[in-house]
Design a protein around this motif. Structure first.
Motif, PDB file in Angstrom:
ATOM      1  N   LEU A 149      -6.287  -0.837   4.254  1.00  0.00           N
ATOM      2  CA  LEU A 149      -6.531  -1.087   5.935  1.00  0.00           C
ATOM      3  C   LEU A 149      -7.780  -0.336   6.185  1.00  0.00           C
ATOM      4  CD1 LEU A 149      -3.236  -1.302   7.331  1.00  0.00           C
ATOM      5  CD2 LEU A 149      -4.741  -3.169   7.246  1.00  0.00           C
ATOM      6  N   VAL A 150      -7.625   0.859   5.569  1.00  0.00           N
ATOM      7  CA  VAL A 150      -9.079   1.885   6.066  1.00  0.00           C
ATOM      8  C   VAL A 150     -10.417   1.273   5.943  1.00  0.00           C
ATOM      9  CG1 VAL A 150      -7.694   4.192   5.758  1.00  0.00           C
ATOM     10  CG2 VAL A 150      -9.052   3.313   3.974  1.00  0.00           C
ATOM     11  N   ARG A 151     -10.416   0.340   4.766  1.00  0.00           N
ATOM     12  CA  ARG A 151     -11.694  -0.167   4.457  1.00  0.00           C
ATOM     13  C   ARG A 151     -12.242  -1.323   5.147  1.00  0.00           C
ATOM     14  NH1 ARG A 151     -11.274  -1.926  -1.691  1.00  0.00           N
ATOM     15  NH2 ARG A 151     -13.301  -3.262  -0.339  1.00  0.00           N
ATOM     16  N   THR A 152     -11.076  -1.656   6.252  1.00  0.00           N
ATOM     17  CA  THR A 152     -11.594  -3.060   7.089  1.00  0.00           C
ATOM     18  C   THR A 152     -12.356  -4.170   6.140  1.00  0.00           C
ATOM     19  OG1 THR A 152     -13.268  -1.587   8.260  1.00  0.00           O
ATOM     20  CG2 THR A 152     -11.273  -2.269   9.413  1.00  0.00           C
ATOM     21  N   PRO A 153     -11.891  -4.727   5.040  1.00  0.00           N
ATOM     22  CA  PRO A 153     -12.544  -5.625   4.276  1.00  0.00           C
ATOM     23  C   PRO A 153     -12.321  -6.929   4.953  1.00  0.00           C
ATOM     24  CG  PRO A 153     -10.330  -5.350   3.589  1.00  0.00           C
ATOM     25  CD  PRO A 153     -10.575  -4.220   4.649  1.00  0.00           C
ATOM     26  N   LYS A 154     -13.329  -7.714   4.503  1.00  0.00           N
ATOM     27  CA  LYS A 154     -13.346  -9.087   4.881  1.00  0.00           C
ATOM     28  C   LYS A 154     -12.035  -9.967   4.580  1.00  0.00           C
ATOM     29  CE  LYS A 154     -18.179 -10.349   5.229  1.00  0.00           C
ATOM     30  NZ  LYS A 154     -18.620 -11.263   6.307  1.00  0.00           N
ATOM     31  N   ILE A 155     -11.567  -9.607   3.442  1.00  0.00           N
ATOM     32  CA  ILE A 155     -10.231 -10.445   3.220  1.00  0.00           C
ATOM     33  C   ILE A 155      -9.247  -9.423   2.446  1.00  0.00           C
ATOM     34  CG2 ILE A 155      -9.345 -12.198   1.491  1.00  0.00           C
ATOM     35  CD1 ILE A 155     -11.751 -13.766   2.389  1.00  0.00           C
ATOM     36  N   PHE A 156      -8.173  -9.537   3.008  1.00  0.00           N
ATOM     37  CA  PHE A 156      -6.947  -8.625   2.029  1.00  0.00           C
ATOM     38  C   PHE A 156      -6.274  -9.486   1.072  1.00  0.00           C
ATOM     39  CE2 PHE A 156      -7.252  -6.465   6.285  1.00  0.00           C
ATOM     40  CZ  PHE A 156      -7.228  -5.191   5.819  1.00  0.00           C
ATOM     41  N   LEU A 157      -6.025  -8.960  -0.032  1.00  0.00           N
ATOM     42  CA  LEU A 157      -5.498  -9.763  -0.984  1.00  0.00           C
ATOM     43  C   LEU A 157      -4.091  -8.930  -1.280  1.00  0.00           C
ATOM     44  CD1 LEU A 157      -8.402 -10.438  -3.336  1.00  0.00           C
ATOM     45  CD2 LEU A 157      -7.466 -11.863  -1.578  1.00  0.00           C
ATOM     46  N   PHE A 158      -3.050  -9.620  -1.521  1.00  0.00           N
ATOM     47  CA  PHE A 158      -1.649  -9.015  -1.725  1.00  0.00           C
ATOM     48  C   PHE A 158      -1.160  -9.770  -3.134  1.00  0.00           C
ATOM     49  CE2 PHE A 158      -2.017  -8.934   2.616  1.00  0.00           C
ATOM     50  CZ  PHE A 158      -1.887  -7.650   3.119  1.00  0.00           C
ATOM     51  N   ASP A 159      -0.910  -8.997  -4.109  1.00  0.00           N
ATOM     52  CA  ASP A 159      -0.243  -9.434  -5.208  1.00  0.00           C
ATOM     53  C   ASP A 159       1.144  -9.026  -5.587  1.00  0.00           C
ATOM     54  OD1 ASP A 159       0.375 -10.618  -7.611  1.00  0.00           O
ATOM     55  OD2 ASP A 159      -1.181  -9.314  -9.019  1.00  0.00           O
ATOM     56  N   GLU A 160       2.088  -9.970  -4.951  1.00  0.00           N
ATOM     57  CA  GLU A 160       3.578  -9.408  -5.214  1.00  0.00           C
ATOM     58  C   GLU A 160       4.051  -8.242  -4.389  1.00  0.00           C
ATOM     59  OE1 GLU A 160       6.331 -11.405  -6.568  1.00  0.00           O
ATOM     60  OE2 GLU A 160       5.070 -12.953  -7.805  1.00  0.00           O
ATOM     61  N   PRO A 161       3.406  -7.781  -3.237  1.00  0.00           N
ATOM     62  CA  PRO A 161       3.370  -6.245  -2.917  1.00  0.00           C
ATOM     63  C   PRO A 161       4.838  -5.893  -2.590  1.00  0.00           C
ATOM     64  CG  PRO A 161       2.574  -7.681  -1.054  1.00  0.00           C
ATOM     65  CD  PRO A 161       2.794  -8.540  -2.036  1.00  0.00           C
ATOM     66  N   LEU A 162       5.713  -6.728  -2.311  1.00  0.00           N
ATOM     67  CA  LEU A 162       7.174  -6.116  -1.712  1.00  0.00           C
ATOM     68  C   LEU A 162       8.229  -6.290  -3.172  1.00  0.00           C
ATOM     69  CD1 LEU A 162       7.332  -7.848   1.707  1.00  0.00           C
ATOM     70  CD2 LEU A 162       6.071  -5.520   0.884  1.00  0.00           C
ATOM     71  N   SER A 163       7.683  -6.727  -4.246  1.00  0.00           N
ATOM     72  CA  SER A 163       8.932  -6.943  -5.403  1.00  0.00           C
ATOM     73  C   SER A 163       9.648  -5.792  -5.769  1.00  0.00           C
ATOM     74  CB  SER A 163       8.219  -8.019  -6.348  1.00  0.00           C
ATOM     75  OG  SER A 163       7.089  -7.581  -6.737  1.00  0.00           O
ATOM     76  N   ASN A 164       8.768  -4.625  -5.761  1.00  0.00           N
ATOM     77  CA  ASN A 164       9.755  -3.367  -6.180  1.00  0.00           C
ATOM     78  C   ASN A 164      10.625  -2.926  -5.110  1.00  0.00           C
ATOM     79  OD1 ASN A 164       8.554  -3.579  -8.719  1.00  0.00           O
ATOM     80  ND2 ASN A 164       6.816  -2.392  -8.244  1.00  0.00           N
ATOM     81  N   LEU A 165      10.465  -3.557  -3.882  1.00  0.00           N
ATOM     82  CA  LEU A 165      11.522  -2.816  -2.940  1.00  0.00           C
ATOM     83  C   LEU A 165      13.061  -3.629  -2.977  1.00  0.00           C
ATOM     84  CD1 LEU A 165       8.960  -2.733  -0.223  1.00  0.00           C
ATOM     85  CD2 LEU A 165       9.332  -1.081  -1.616  1.00  0.00           C
ATOM     86  N   ASP A 166      14.039  -2.799  -2.317  1.00  0.00           N
ATOM     87  CA  ASP A 166      14.992  -3.495  -2.340  1.00  0.00           C
ATOM     88  C   ASP A 166      15.338  -4.392  -1.239  1.00  0.00           C
ATOM     89  OD1 ASP A 166      16.143  -2.354   0.283  1.00  0.00           O
ATOM     90  OD2 ASP A 166      16.259  -0.297  -0.705  1.00  0.00           O
TER      91      ASP A 166
END
Ligand code: ADP
Length: 356
Positions: A149-166
Motif C-alpha cells: 500500500l505505501v507504494r500506491t502502485p497502479k495495480i495490486f497483485l495478490f498471490d493466495e495471500p490468506l492461505s496461511n491463516l486459520d
C-alpha cells in the motif's frame, strides 16, 4: 487510471509445459479481479506474467495502453502481496514497510508520512517497532499488505495471500481486503484456489482449469450461468449434482437410469437439438422443489442453521438436496420432489459445454 489488457497471453515453460493458453481480459480501472481454479491450473503463472516475474512466451500485456510485455518487473508499477508474507525478519515493521520506498530514494519525510498513514489504516500503529516474529499471522499478513500500500502502485497483485491463516482469520482479512479495495478504488488482481474467496471478493471472476480460461464473469454469472461442467462443479458448496442421461426420442423427457421427468416447454425448445442424445443434467442442491412426482430417500441429514442439507438417493443416484430448515425430513423418509426447471443446467456429454 490503471487499466490492464491481456491479449492472448501464453506461457510455455522450459521443457515444453504449456502452463497458460490464450489468456484474454480487459481489466477496468478500479476493478477487483479474482483468478480461481484448482492447484496447477496456471493461476500463479498468469499473475507472475502480469507482474513481470515470469517471461510472457506469447501475447501482449498493455498497462494504460502502454505495452509492458517485456518491461522489467520493477518498471511495471505493480505491487505484489505473497502467501508467505516475504517479510524481512531482521527489520522492524516500520522498516519493512518503508523499505521499497527507500530503495526508490523517496524523501525520508514522505516515507514517514506514508508509512504512518498506512499503519493507521491497517491498525498497525502499535506494532511498528516490533520484528515480524513478534506478530501474529494476521498482523504479519497486514504488514505484507501495508508494504504494497505505501507504494500506491497502479495495480495490486495478490498471490493466495490468506492461505496461511486459520479459517476465522481468513474471513476477517478477506473482509478487510474488500473494505480496502472500496476505500482505495484501486485495480486489484487476486489469485486463490478458494471459490468462496472468489465469490465474496471479486467484481469479476476468471475461472481457470488446466491452463485454460473457462469463464470470465461476475460472481452471480459464474454461479448461476456456468459455461461448462467444470465451472458448474468448481463453484458452489455443496456442489452441483450431476446426472448422466439422455433426452427421450420424442424430445419430451430427460431419462437416466434412476429417474426421468417431463421437460417444460422452455427446456424442450432448449434441448430440441439433443433428442436421443446423451446429456448431463446439473442441479444445485437448492434447486430441488419439495413437491412433485419424483422420490428421493433421505440418508444423512446435516443441519446448517437456516437450511438443512439432505444427502439422498434417487434410486441408486446420489443427490444433495438443500431445503429450508422447517422441512423436517428424517433419515429413511421419502421426499416427493421435482426440479426448478428455470434454474437447472444441461451440458453436452462429450464436450461438457453448457447447452444454451
Ligand atoms: P497454480 O498457481 O494454479 O497452482 P501454476 O501457475 O503454479 O498453477 O502452475 C501451472 C503449471 O505450470 C503446472 O503444471 C506447474 O507444474 C507448471 N509450472 C509452474 N512453474 C513451473 C516452472 N518454473 N517450470 C516448469 N513448469 C512449471
Amino acid at each position: 487510471m490503471s487499466e490492464l489488457n491481456l491479449q492472448h497471453l501464453k506461457k510455455i515453460y522450459d521443457g515444453g509445459v504449456v502452463a497458460v493458453h490464450d489468456f484474454n481480459i480487459d481489466i477496468k480501472d478500479g476493478e477487483f479481479i479474482v483468478i480461481v481454479g484448482p492447484s496447477g491450473c496456471g493461476k500463479s503463472t498468469s499473475l507472475r506474467m502480469i507482474a513481470g516475474l515470469e517471461e510472457i512466451s506469447e501475447g501482449k500485456a498493455l498497462l494504460d495502453g502502454k505495452d509492458i510485455t517485456n518491461a522489467a518487473s520493477k518498471n511495471r508499477d505493480m505491487a505484489m502481496v505473497f502467501q508467505n508474507y516475504a517479510l524481512y525478519a531482521h527489520m522492524t515493521i516500520y522498516q519493512n514497510m518503508a523499505f521499497s520506498l527507500m530503495l526508490r530514494k523517496v524523501d525520508k519525510q514522505e516515507i514517514h508520512r506514508k508509512v504512518m498513514a498506512v499503519a493507521s489504516m491497517l491498525n498497525l500503529d502499535e506494532q511498528l517497532n516490533k520484528k515480524p516474529k513478534q506478530l501474529s499471522g494476521g498482523q504479519r499478513q497486514r504488514v505484507a499488505l501495508g508494504r504494497a500500500l505505501v507504494r500506491t502502485p497502479k495495480i495490486f497483485l495478490f498471490d493466495e495471500p490468506l492461505s496461511n491463516l486459520d479459517a476465522k482469520l481468513r474471513v476477517k482479512m478477506r473482509r478487510e481486503i474488500k473494505i480496502l479495495h472500496q476505500k482505495l478504488n484501486a485495480t486489484m488482481i487476486y489469485v486463490t484456489h478458494d471459490q468462496i474467496e472468489a465469490l465474496t471478493l471479486a467484481d469479476r471472476i476468471v475461472v481457470m482449469s488446466m491452463g485454460h480460461v473457462q469463464q470470465i464473469g461476475t460472481p452471480l454469472q459464474i454461479y448461476s450461468d456456468p459455461n461448462n461442467k467444470f465451472v458448474a462443479s468448481f463453484v458452489g458448496n455443496p456442489p452441483m449434482n450431476f446426472f448422466y442421461g439422455k433426452i427421450s426420442s420424442d424430445g419430451n423427457k430427460f431419462v437416466c437410469d434412476d429417474f426421468s421427468f417431463r421437460l417444460d416447454a422452455k427446456r424442450k425448445r432448449l434441448l430440441s437439438g439433443h433428442v436421443n442424445k446423451e446429456v448431463i443434467l446439473g442441479v444445485r442442491p437448492e434447486h430441488f422443489v419439495p413437491k412433485g412426482d419424483l422420490i428421493a430417500k433421505v440418508g444423512i441429514v446435516e443441519h446448517l442453521g437456516a437450511h438443512t442439507l439432505f444427502n439422498c438417493t434417487i434410486n441408486k443416484a446420489r443427490a444433495k438436496i438443500k431445503f429450508e430448515k422447517w422441512l423436517d425430513y428424517k433419515e429413511n423418509d421419502e421426499i416427493e420432489f421435482s426440479f426448478n426447471q428455470d434454474l437447472i443446467c444441461f451440458f453436452d456429454k462429450s464436450s461438457e459445454e453448457r447447452i444454451r
